[in-house]
Write an enzyme that holds these catalytic residues in place. Structure first.
Site, PDB file in Angstrom:
ATOM      1  CB  CYS A 258       7.516  16.377  31.675  1.00  0.00           C
ATOM      2  SG  CYS A 258       7.955  14.622  31.803  1.00  0.00           S
ATOM      3  CG  HIS A 307       8.557  15.432  27.438  1.00  0.00           C
ATOM      4  ND1 HIS A 307       8.973  16.108  28.559  1.00  0.00           N
ATOM      5  CD2 HIS A 307       7.866  16.336  26.682  1.00  0.00           C
ATOM      6  CE1 HIS A 307       8.571  17.378  28.476  1.00  0.00           C
ATOM      7  NE2 HIS A 307       7.891  17.532  27.355  1.00  0.00           N
ATOM      8  CG  HIS A 319       6.234  20.894  27.184  1.00  0.00           C
ATOM      9  ND1 HIS A 319       7.389  20.248  26.812  1.00  0.00           N
ATOM     10  CD2 HIS A 319       6.284  22.116  26.557  1.00  0.00           C
ATOM     11  CE1 HIS A 319       8.090  21.017  25.995  1.00  0.00           C
ATOM     12  NE2 HIS A 319       7.452  22.137  25.826  1.00  0.00           N
TER      13      HIS A 319
END
Length: 344
Positions: A258, A307, A319
Site C-alpha cells: 500500500c 494502510h 490503493h
C-alpha cells in the site's frame, strides 16, 4: 450333598457407581457431535482471512520501516568507518612526524626534554604539563595540539560507529521479526483456505478472479475531477498500475504494497515520500475531512495507520489492498476507519 449358595449381590454403592458411569457414557455419546469442532463455513473463513490480511499488512508496514531504517544505518555505519580510517591515518601521520623530530634530536646529541615528554605521555597529559614548562617550542606544541584534537575526533568517531553498528543489529532483529510475523499471518490464512472444501475453494477462486477483473475500471465512467501540479502526475501513475498484484515490501514497478504504491507514484512526480504508511500519516499538511480532500491526497486508515490509499476524487481512492489482491479503486469509506488525510 452339594450346597446351593446364593449368588453374591452387588452392594448398593457399586450399583450407584455403575449407573452413574453408564449415564455418563450415554451422555458423552449423545453429545460427541456437539463437542466436535464444526467445519468452518465459507463466510467464516473469508472473515478470518480478512482479519489476517489486515494484521499481515500492519506487519508488512513494520517490515518496511525496519528495512528503511536498516538501510540508512548501514550507509551511516559505512560512512563512519570511512571517517575513522581517514582520521586514523591523520593521527598516525602526526605521530610519525613527532617521532621524526625525536630521531633528529637524538642524532644531534640528545632528545629535547619537551619531545621526550611528548613521546612518553599522551597528548592531553603533555599539554597539561607543558603549560607550566618553557621547554616546548611553539611548533612542537602546535603539532601536539593537532594530534590531541585528531585523537579526540578519532575516539568520538569510533564510539559513533560502534553505536551505529549496535543499532543496526537491533534494527536487523526487528526486521527479521517483522518478516516472520508477515509469513506467519500468510501461513495462517493459507491454513484457513486449506480447511475449506474443494467446492468452497473453487468458489473463492472464482470470486477472486472476478474481483481482479473488476479492478480494471473504466476510468471515463467515474468522471473524476482533474488534479493539479505534481499530484496530477502521481494520480495518473497510480491509476496506470490498476490490476498489478499486491506484494508486501514492494515499491514497483511490477508489484506494490500500500505505501509502496504511494512512494512509487509520487517519485515519478519528483517527490520523495517516506516509506511507510505511518510515516506518510504525518507527512505534509492535514486535511480536515474527506469532503475537503483533493486528488493526490493520502488517506490513512486504522488506529495504527497500517494502510494508505490515494484520493482520486468523487469519494474514491486507488490503493493496493493486501496479499492476494491487486491495485484497485474503492470507495474511500469502504476500506476502514479513516485516521487522517494528508496533502503532499
Amino acid at each position: 450333598m452339594a450346597s446351593h449358595r446364593r449368588p453374591k449381590q452387588p452392594s448398593r454403592a457399586r450399583i450407584v457407581v455403575l449407573t452413574a458411569a453408564a449415564a455418563t457414557a450415554v451422555a458423552l455419546s449423545a453429545q460427541s457431535g456437539a463437542w466436535a469442532d464444526p467445519k468452518p463455513s465459507l463466510d467464516d473463513v473469508k472473515a478470518q482471512i480478512d482479519g489476517l490480511n489486515t494484521q499481515q499488512e500492519a506487519a508488512s508496514e513494520k517490515y518496511d520501516g525496519a528495512k528503511e531504517r536498516g538501510d540508512q544505518l548501514r550507509q551511516q555505519a559505512s560512512d563512519l568507518q570511512d571517517q575513522v580510517a581517514r582520521q586514523q591515518a591523520e593521527v598516525t601521520q602526526l605521530q610519525s612526524g613527532l617521532a621524526g623530530v625525536a630521531a633528529d634530536q637524538y642524532r644531534s646529541g640528545g632528545i629535547d626534554p619537551s619531545v621526550q615528554l611528548m613521546l612518553n605521555s599522551n597528548p592531553t597529559a603533555y599539554l597539561d604539563q607543558a603549560s607550566s614548562m618553557a621547554e616546548a617550542t611553539s611548533t612542537e606544541t602546535e603539532a601536539l595540539k593537532s594530534l590531541q584534537s585528531d585523537q579526540r575526533k578519532l575516539d568520538q568517531e569510533k564510539q559513533e560507529a560502534a553505536a551505529t553498528l549496535a543499532e543496526l543489529d537491533r534494527s536487523t532483529q526487528e526486521l527479521n521479526q517483522a518478516k516472520a510475523d508477515v509469513q506467519a499471518k500468510l501461513a495462517a490464512a493459507q491454513k484457513l483456505m486449506n480447511s475449506l472444501s474443494a467446492a468452497d475453494r473453487a468458489s473463492l477462486a472464482q470470486a477472486d478472479r472476478a474481483s481482479r477483473d473488476s479492478a480494471r475500471t473504466d476510468l471515463s465512467s467515474l468522471n473524476l475531477p482533474p488534479a493539479s501540479g505534481y499530484a496530477a502526475t502521481a494520480v495518473q501513475v497510480a491509476l496506470s498500475e490498476l490490476g498489478k498484484a499486491y506484494v508486501w515490501g514492494a515499491t514497483g514497478p511490477n508489484n506494490f504494497d500500500c505505501s509502496g504504491l504511494m512512494v512509487y507514484s509520487y517519485l515519478q512526480a519528483g517527490v520523495s515520500l517516506p516509506r511507510t504508511s505511518q510515516e506518510q500519516g504525518v507527512y505534509g499538511t492535514r486535511v480536515p475531512s474527506l469532503a475537503q480532500a483533493e486528488p493526490g491526497d493520502l488517506v490513512i486508515y486504522g488506529g495504527d495507520m497500517h494502510h494508505v490509499g490515494m484520493y482520486i476524487g468523487n469519494g474514491k481512492v486507488v490503493h493496493a489492498p493486501h496479499t492476494g489482491d491487486v491495485v484497485r479503486i474503492a470507495d474511500a469509506t469502504s476500506i476502514g476507519p479513516i485516521n487522517t488525510i494528508r496533502r503532499v
